[in-house]
Enzyme design. Sequence first.
Site, PDB file in Angstrom:
ATOM      1  N   GLU A  35      15.568 -12.309  13.181  1.00 53.91           N
ATOM      2  CA  GLU A  35      14.657 -12.711  13.376  1.00 53.91           C
ATOM      3  C   GLU A  35      12.582 -11.239  14.725  1.00 53.91           C
ATOM      4  OE1 GLU A  35      12.451 -13.449  10.631  1.00 53.91           O
ATOM      5  OE2 GLU A  35      14.157 -13.314   9.997  1.00 53.91           O
ATOM      6  N   TRP A  65      13.455  -7.608  14.083  1.00 60.10           N
ATOM      7  CA  TRP A  65      12.127  -7.526  13.308  1.00 60.10           C
ATOM      8  C   TRP A  65      11.172  -6.826  14.227  1.00 60.10           C
ATOM      9  CZ3 TRP A  65      12.558  -5.563   8.044  1.00 60.10           C
ATOM     10  CH2 TRP A  65      13.394  -6.000   7.790  1.00 60.10           C
ATOM     11  N   TRP A  80      -4.120  -0.258  -8.673  1.00 53.34           N
ATOM     12  CA  TRP A  80      -4.398  -1.650  -8.279  1.00 53.34           C
ATOM     13  C   TRP A  80      -5.578  -1.505  -9.060  1.00 53.34           C
ATOM     14  CZ3 TRP A  80      -0.150  -3.090  -5.753  1.00 53.34           C
ATOM     15  CH2 TRP A  80       0.081  -2.200  -4.619  1.00 53.34           C
ATOM     16  N   ASN A 125       7.188 -18.841   6.866  1.00 54.31           N
ATOM     17  CA  ASN A 125       7.631 -17.004   6.696  1.00 54.31           C
ATOM     18  C   ASN A 125       7.758 -16.628   5.468  1.00 54.31           C
ATOM     19  OD1 ASN A 125       8.125 -14.606   7.457  1.00 54.31           O
ATOM     20  ND2 ASN A 125      10.305 -14.528   7.350  1.00 54.31           N
ATOM     21  N   TRP A 180      -2.136  -4.333  -1.550  1.00 49.95           N
ATOM     22  CA  TRP A 180      -2.113  -5.209  -0.292  1.00 49.95           C
ATOM     23  C   TRP A 180      -2.850  -5.186   0.710  1.00 49.95           C
ATOM     24  CZ3 TRP A 180      -1.053  -2.255   4.442  1.00 49.95           C
ATOM     25  CH2 TRP A 180      -1.082  -0.533   3.759  1.00 49.95           C
ATOM     26  N   TRP A 239       3.406  -6.737   4.711  1.00 48.27           N
ATOM     27  CA  TRP A 239       2.784  -6.438   3.161  1.00 48.27           C
ATOM     28  C   TRP A 239       3.421  -5.454   2.899  1.00 48.27           C
ATOM     29  CZ3 TRP A 239      -0.316  -8.836   0.653  1.00 48.27           C
ATOM     30  CH2 TRP A 239      -1.076 -10.571   0.824  1.00 48.27           C
TER      31      TRP A 239
END
Length: 434
Positions: free
Chosen positions: A257, A260, A289, A324, A342, A365
């Site tokens: 993590e 990341w 969208w 998360n 998004w 996102w």
Amino acid sequence: MPTVNIFWFRRDLRLNDNAALYHALKDSHPVVPVFIFDRNILDKLEDKTDRRVAFIHAAIIELQQELLAIGSAIEVYYGAPLEVYRALLSKYKINKVFANHDYEPYALEREKAIADLLQAHGATLHTYKDQVIFEKDEVLKDDGKPYTVFTPYSKKWKATLKDFHLKAYPTEKYFSNFYKQPVQEILLLQSMGFKEVGQLFPSKQLNEEIVKKYKEQRDFPGIDSTSKLGLHLRFGTVSIRAVAEKGRALCETYLNELIWRDFYHMILWHFPQVGMGKAFKPEYDTIEWRRDQGEFEKWCNGQTGYPIVDAGMRELNATGFMHNRVRMVVASFLTKHLLLDWRLGEAYFAQKLLDFDLAANNGGWQWAAGSGCDAAPYFRIFNPYLQTQKFDPQLTYIKKWVPEFQEFNYPKPIVEHELARNRCLEVYAMALKK
């Protein structure tokens, strides 16, 4: 006029194990610690009870107590950084300014303007890596290009890591080099137009028992299964080196993590367009969208009729935190079920998350929308009911945040799952064929 060096606190609100502070204190002039509440950022915040401002303010007060104990004090300003540095240049003969790297577009612009101002006065700006373990070009593919897929990046990251990368900077050896001055009055939140929130923030102490069980428990939002250090890593009240060293020793999944974080900061550095509203995969910018403000507001307020989604949004609104696993579920729901851009969700999280970080927030996102690097394929659409069965089987999390979910007054689902799934697949496929 005294000759000094300045240490500019930003995303590194601690005295211990602080890279740029270490270099500042080892230099030949006394160090004046400075923090600027940046009006260019704060004046854009509509919520004057923003918990992050209160957290920063509390961290500054804690720093002040530590500095007072060694005969120094932090100077705190509220203003545009360029104006603050003009004032500092009239107060001191500044030799050097030290700061830690920030990778966000606005921070880089701000840095350049201040470096130019300092240069015009015979001073220099020096910055160092501190908030990540590896940055920029330190972990690259063998051909010298940046990774855009996490797994091979993480393997190279681990192969590159040596003990010295996690070694603490022994700043405390040089605390006597802080500029000696009496206490400086710290601005009140109210003087900047903000209010106290009275919130207790997560501890900065890493809970080792949680980390040891992280692999098995991290996906279950109904249990206390995450370290909640994101806020402290975001503002640097803890050292990433210390946390990564514990993660390496206790749980590889937890260490992943942290990797990341480095990965997304590297992506932002090499592909700065993602921090400026662009899809990492440009073809995803052609998706049509839907525009439905009412549905967006229901998502924001936790009134979608999908209990796991509503629980996540209510937790976020009430606490500034969201588990998360649930972040992935609510992001998938907005982009796939509601077919809303998004960027709307990214901006809402940026307003609400205590641990908001541009690189990680954008990465998350775009991953959910399918438009990012190493993203979930567009046809992967989380089923909120299956996610609930799998990760909140006892409905512990849902009952806490949506106690009325079985009552008559709980809203009906905003959209039917299968209809939403088919609509998403159709719209995405149409855009990506172009």
